[in-house]
Motif scaffolding. Sequence first.
Motif, PDB file in Angstrom:
ATOM      1  N   ARG A  45      -5.618  -1.436   2.340  1.00  0.00           N
ATOM      2  CA  ARG A  45      -6.011  -0.121   2.837  1.00  0.00           C
ATOM      3  C   ARG A  45      -5.394   0.998   1.991  1.00  0.00           C
ATOM      4  NH1 ARG A  45      -5.251  -2.822   7.796  1.00  0.00           N
ATOM      5  NH2 ARG A  45      -3.136  -1.972   8.021  1.00  0.00           N
ATOM      6  N   LEU A  46      -4.147   0.829   1.573  1.00  0.00           N
ATOM      7  CA  LEU A  46      -3.466   1.848   0.779  1.00  0.00           C
ATOM      8  C   LEU A  46      -4.153   2.094  -0.568  1.00  0.00           C
ATOM      9  CD1 LEU A  46       0.300   1.018   1.433  1.00  0.00           C
ATOM     10  CD2 LEU A  46      -0.888   3.131   2.044  1.00  0.00           C
ATOM     11  N   VAL A  47      -4.756   1.051  -1.140  1.00  0.00           N
ATOM     12  CA  VAL A  47      -5.418   1.217  -2.442  1.00  0.00           C
ATOM     13  C   VAL A  47      -6.926   1.435  -2.290  1.00  0.00           C
ATOM     14  CG1 VAL A  47      -3.657  -0.134  -3.614  1.00  0.00           C
ATOM     15  CG2 VAL A  47      -5.725  -1.286  -2.806  1.00  0.00           C
ATOM     16  N   GLY A  48      -7.379   1.639  -1.057  1.00  0.00           N
ATOM     17  CA  GLY A  48      -8.780   1.967  -0.827  1.00  0.00           C
ATOM     18  C   GLY A  48      -9.720   0.791  -0.794  1.00  0.00           C
ATOM     19  N   LEU A  49      -9.185  -0.413  -0.544  1.00  0.00           N
ATOM     20  CA  LEU A  49     -10.020  -1.612  -0.519  1.00  0.00           C
ATOM     21  C   LEU A  49     -10.066  -2.236   0.880  1.00  0.00           C
ATOM     22  CD1 LEU A  49      -8.871  -3.296  -3.853  1.00  0.00           C
ATOM     23  CD2 LEU A  49     -10.913  -1.913  -3.450  1.00  0.00           C
ATOM     24  N   GLY A  50      -9.725  -1.437   1.896  1.00  0.00           N
ATOM     25  CA  GLY A  50      -9.642  -2.004   3.250  1.00  0.00           C
ATOM     26  C   GLY A  50     -10.986  -2.409   3.809  1.00  0.00           C
TER      27      GLY A  50
END
Length: 289
Positions: free
Chosen positions: A284-289
């Motif tokens: 989620r932090l790297v935008g892949l959640g």
Amino acid sequence: MPPVFRFAPSPNGFLHLGHACSALLNFDRARETGGRLLLRIEDIDATRCRPEFETAIYDDLAWLEIAWETPVRRQSEHLGDYRAALEKLAALGLVYPAFESRAEIARLVAAREADGPWPRDPDGAPLYPGDANSLSAGQRKRLMESGAPYALRLDMAAACRRVAGLTWHELGEGPGGEHGIVPARPESWGDVILARKETPTSYHLSVVVDDALQGVTEVVRGQDLFHATAVHRLLQALLGLPAPAYWHHVLIRDEAGHKLSKSSHSTGLRELRAAGASPASIRRLVGLG
């Protein structure tokens, strides 16, 4: 044949969120396409790379639930491959030794800029300002035999005369929104370093040799390497190597908007894990959640 991807970190520090983003994107792309994921350890810098950092890479990737094929390719074990590529370029008359130190190069740039701005590469570093390419073979031989330090540089003008109209297939997006067929402009980098007296290869040379030998078909990496792809395409053309497709992704940045570094403890995977992060939360932090 299934597509082949690779994640290729350097063991010169602990991984951070930016590395996690690249590793996860490569892993996801391999799963989505039925492809293979390779892990390569880029450890040619013997002064900065350390075994504990390499061990930590394996640990962090396993914790992220990323699986890769073995054996892992470690660049330090394949220096002969890079030497052979360098010798092929030298046989084409495209390599020359330059003997200026970094301090001498800085002084040369300052002198050139007395007459106006000196050109810089896409990363903002000044192009090589010296005239080592004009030294005679005898002068070069004497300097090298004297033990003087040197860097082996690519004669960019001569190299570009050999190949023209280079492009690459961009599946991701460049910093300026570039996508699809992108023109390569290697001349914007000047006479790049291919090796040094004490280091028999450079990032540019080793990465294209490794990708070809490992059969990599899609290179997924950060936008900070987008413009360097022009140099890689040039070397691939000169060495007769296949060109993979490229997928450059947006960089993960800190709160001040700066590119992450291995000294960014607030975004280091070890620190985030110790604080209770989970693999899902990293996604989620790297935008892949």
